[in-house]
Design a protein around this motif. Sequence first.
Motif, PDB file in Angstrom:
ATOM      1  N   ARG A  47       1.600  36.610 -21.058  1.00 27.53           N
ATOM      2  CA  ARG A  47       0.760  35.448 -20.466  1.00 27.53           C
ATOM      3  C   ARG A  47      -0.218  35.213 -21.514  1.00 27.53           C
ATOM      4  NH1 ARG A  47       1.483  34.846 -14.858  1.00 27.53           N
ATOM      5  NH2 ARG A  47       3.047  36.221 -13.974  1.00 27.53           N
ATOM      6  N   LEU A  48       0.163  34.015 -22.075  1.00 33.88           N
ATOM      7  CA  LEU A  48      -0.670  33.227 -22.980  1.00 33.88           C
ATOM      8  C   LEU A  48      -1.562  32.321 -22.508  1.00 33.88           C
ATOM      9  CD1 LEU A  48       2.124  33.226 -25.626  1.00 33.88           C
ATOM     10  CD2 LEU A  48       0.533  35.189 -25.208  1.00 33.88           C
ATOM     11  N   THR A  49      -2.759  32.103 -22.597  1.00 36.02           N
ATOM     12  CA  THR A  49      -3.714  31.314 -21.960  1.00 36.02           C
ATOM     13  C   THR A  49      -4.081  30.041 -23.492  1.00 36.02           C
ATOM     14  OG1 THR A  49      -4.511  32.533 -20.460  1.00 36.02           O
ATOM     15  CG2 THR A  49      -5.881  30.750 -21.054  1.00 36.02           C
ATOM     16  N   GLU A  50      -3.764  29.225 -23.116  1.00 35.25           N
ATOM     17  CA  GLU A  50      -4.093  28.351 -24.256  1.00 35.25           C
ATOM     18  C   GLU A  50      -5.085  27.179 -24.218  1.00 35.25           C
ATOM     19  OE1 GLU A  50      -0.023  26.334 -25.223  1.00 35.25           O
ATOM     20  OE2 GLU A  50       0.861  28.176 -26.196  1.00 35.25           O
ATOM     21  N   LYS A  51      -5.496  26.796 -25.522  1.00 31.46           N
ATOM     22  CA  LYS A  51      -6.780  25.767 -25.097  1.00 31.46           C
ATOM     23  C   LYS A  51      -6.425  24.875 -26.430  1.00 31.46           C
ATOM     24  CE  LYS A  51     -11.486  25.090 -24.128  1.00 31.46           C
ATOM     25  NZ  LYS A  51     -12.960  25.897 -23.928  1.00 31.46           N
ATOM     26  N   LYS A  52      -6.271  23.597 -26.100  1.00 29.15           N
ATOM     27  CA  LYS A  52      -6.252  22.688 -27.501  1.00 29.15           C
ATOM     28  C   LYS A  52      -5.028  23.189 -28.349  1.00 29.15           C
ATOM     29  CE  LYS A  52     -10.701  20.650 -27.136  1.00 29.15           C
ATOM     30  NZ  LYS A  52     -11.931  20.502 -27.621  1.00 29.15           N
ATOM     31  N   SER A  57      -6.481  33.839 -25.136  1.00 31.94           N
ATOM     32  CA  SER A  57      -6.359  35.126 -24.799  1.00 31.94           C
ATOM     33  C   SER A  57      -4.872  35.312 -24.187  1.00 31.94           C
ATOM     34  CB  SER A  57      -7.052  35.217 -23.631  1.00 31.94           C
ATOM     35  OG  SER A  57      -6.817  34.515 -22.359  1.00 31.94           O
ATOM     36  N   SER A  58      -4.576  36.785 -24.075  1.00 33.45           N
ATOM     37  CA  SER A  58      -2.943  37.001 -23.718  1.00 33.45           C
ATOM     38  C   SER A  58      -3.338  38.146 -22.631  1.00 33.45           C
ATOM     39  CB  SER A  58      -2.382  37.207 -24.906  1.00 33.45           C
ATOM     40  OG  SER A  58      -2.914  38.322 -25.859  1.00 33.45           O
ATOM     41  N   GLU A  59      -2.096  38.260 -21.965  1.00 31.55           N
ATOM     42  CA  GLU A  59      -2.091  39.498 -21.012  1.00 31.55           C
ATOM     43  C   GLU A  59      -0.679  40.010 -21.196  1.00 31.55           C
ATOM     44  OE1 GLU A  59      -2.301  40.537 -16.430  1.00 31.55           O
ATOM     45  OE2 GLU A  59      -3.076  38.875 -17.226  1.00 31.55           O
ATOM     46  N   SER A  60      -0.316  41.312 -21.211  1.00 31.23           N
ATOM     47  CA  SER A  60       1.125  41.563 -21.490  1.00 31.23           C
ATOM     48  C   SER A  60       1.330  42.610 -20.256  1.00 31.23           C
ATOM     49  CB  SER A  60       1.328  42.526 -22.797  1.00 31.23           C
ATOM     50  OG  SER A  60       1.216  41.862 -23.859  1.00 31.23           O
ATOM     51  N   TYR A  96       8.035  29.786 -19.027  1.00 29.87           N
ATOM     52  CA  TYR A  96       7.750  28.819 -18.201  1.00 29.87           C
ATOM     53  C   TYR A  96       6.144  28.498 -18.386  1.00 29.87           C
ATOM     54  CZ  TYR A  96       6.105  31.896 -14.684  1.00 29.87           C
ATOM     55  OH  TYR A  96       5.716  33.091 -14.251  1.00 29.87           O
ATOM     56  N   SER A  97       5.712  27.348 -18.110  1.00 31.00           N
ATOM     57  CA  SER A  97       4.236  27.196 -18.390  1.00 31.00           C
ATOM     58  C   SER A  97       3.496  26.589 -17.015  1.00 31.00           C
ATOM     59  CB  SER A  97       4.059  26.431 -19.645  1.00 31.00           C
ATOM     60  OG  SER A  97       4.550  25.272 -19.651  1.00 31.00           O
ATOM     61  N   TYR A  98       2.375  26.746 -16.834  1.00 30.06           N
ATOM     62  CA  TYR A  98       1.820  26.161 -15.751  1.00 30.06           C
ATOM     63  C   TYR A  98       0.263  26.114 -16.147  1.00 30.06           C
ATOM     64  CZ  TYR A  98       0.288  30.791 -14.221  1.00 30.06           C
ATOM     65  OH  TYR A  98      -0.265  32.050 -14.304  1.00 30.06           O
ATOM     66  N   ASP A  99      -0.542  25.093 -15.917  1.00 32.74           N
ATOM     67  CA  ASP A  99      -1.701  24.770 -16.096  1.00 32.74           C
ATOM     68  C   ASP A  99      -1.830  25.041 -17.633  1.00 32.74           C
ATOM     69  OD1 ASP A  99      -2.331  24.354 -13.488  1.00 32.74           O
ATOM     70  OD2 ASP A  99      -2.972  26.301 -13.153  1.00 32.74           O
ATOM     71  N   ASN A 100      -2.499  25.913 -18.084  1.00 33.97           N
ATOM     72  CA  ASN A 100      -2.841  26.187 -19.599  1.00 33.97           C
ATOM     73  C   ASN A 100      -2.061  27.513 -20.122  1.00 33.97           C
ATOM     74  OD1 ASN A 100      -5.039  27.356 -18.286  1.00 33.97           O
ATOM     75  ND2 ASN A 100      -6.118  27.291 -19.840  1.00 33.97           N
TER      76      ASN A 100
END
Length: 147
Positions: A47-52, A57-60, A96-100
């Motif tokens: 789970r990769l959190t993206e900003k711009k 951050s990431s969680e495995s 897949y992706s949702y939000d950021n």
Amino acid sequence: TIVLFKLCCQCYACDGIKQSDGPCAGDGQIGEKVTCEDKCGLLLEERLTEKKGSVVSSESRWRRGCATDGKELVANSDAKPDKVTGELGCTNVGQYSYDNIVVRHTLCLCNSTLCNTHKNAMSGVAIAGPGILLIGLASVLLLVQAF
């Protein structure tokens, strides 16, 4: 009547994607040892959190266990079972992706003892099978005899 079955190897087993009887992490706490008939497998959910456009951050999350074609490991997850090939090595089995947040699933299969530790350790497992090693050894012996 003689019943023959193939025992592949020992594998690690744990489930950190949905639930687990024990710890199931990327390093160190990788599950209990079990004996498997065919292959060992690993499903990695990242789970990769993206900003711009950059990952901030990431969680495995990990699932390890016995496998035939790998569909056992993608069951009860968000991975796509139709992308499972049953081949040794690692395969992308959905994203897949949702939000950021981008959620990525990777399935890895191997067939040697305790081989399902980490995705990086399993990426080239299909190359060094027993048949390839035997051919390599025979080639070396022929070269040695030639000199």
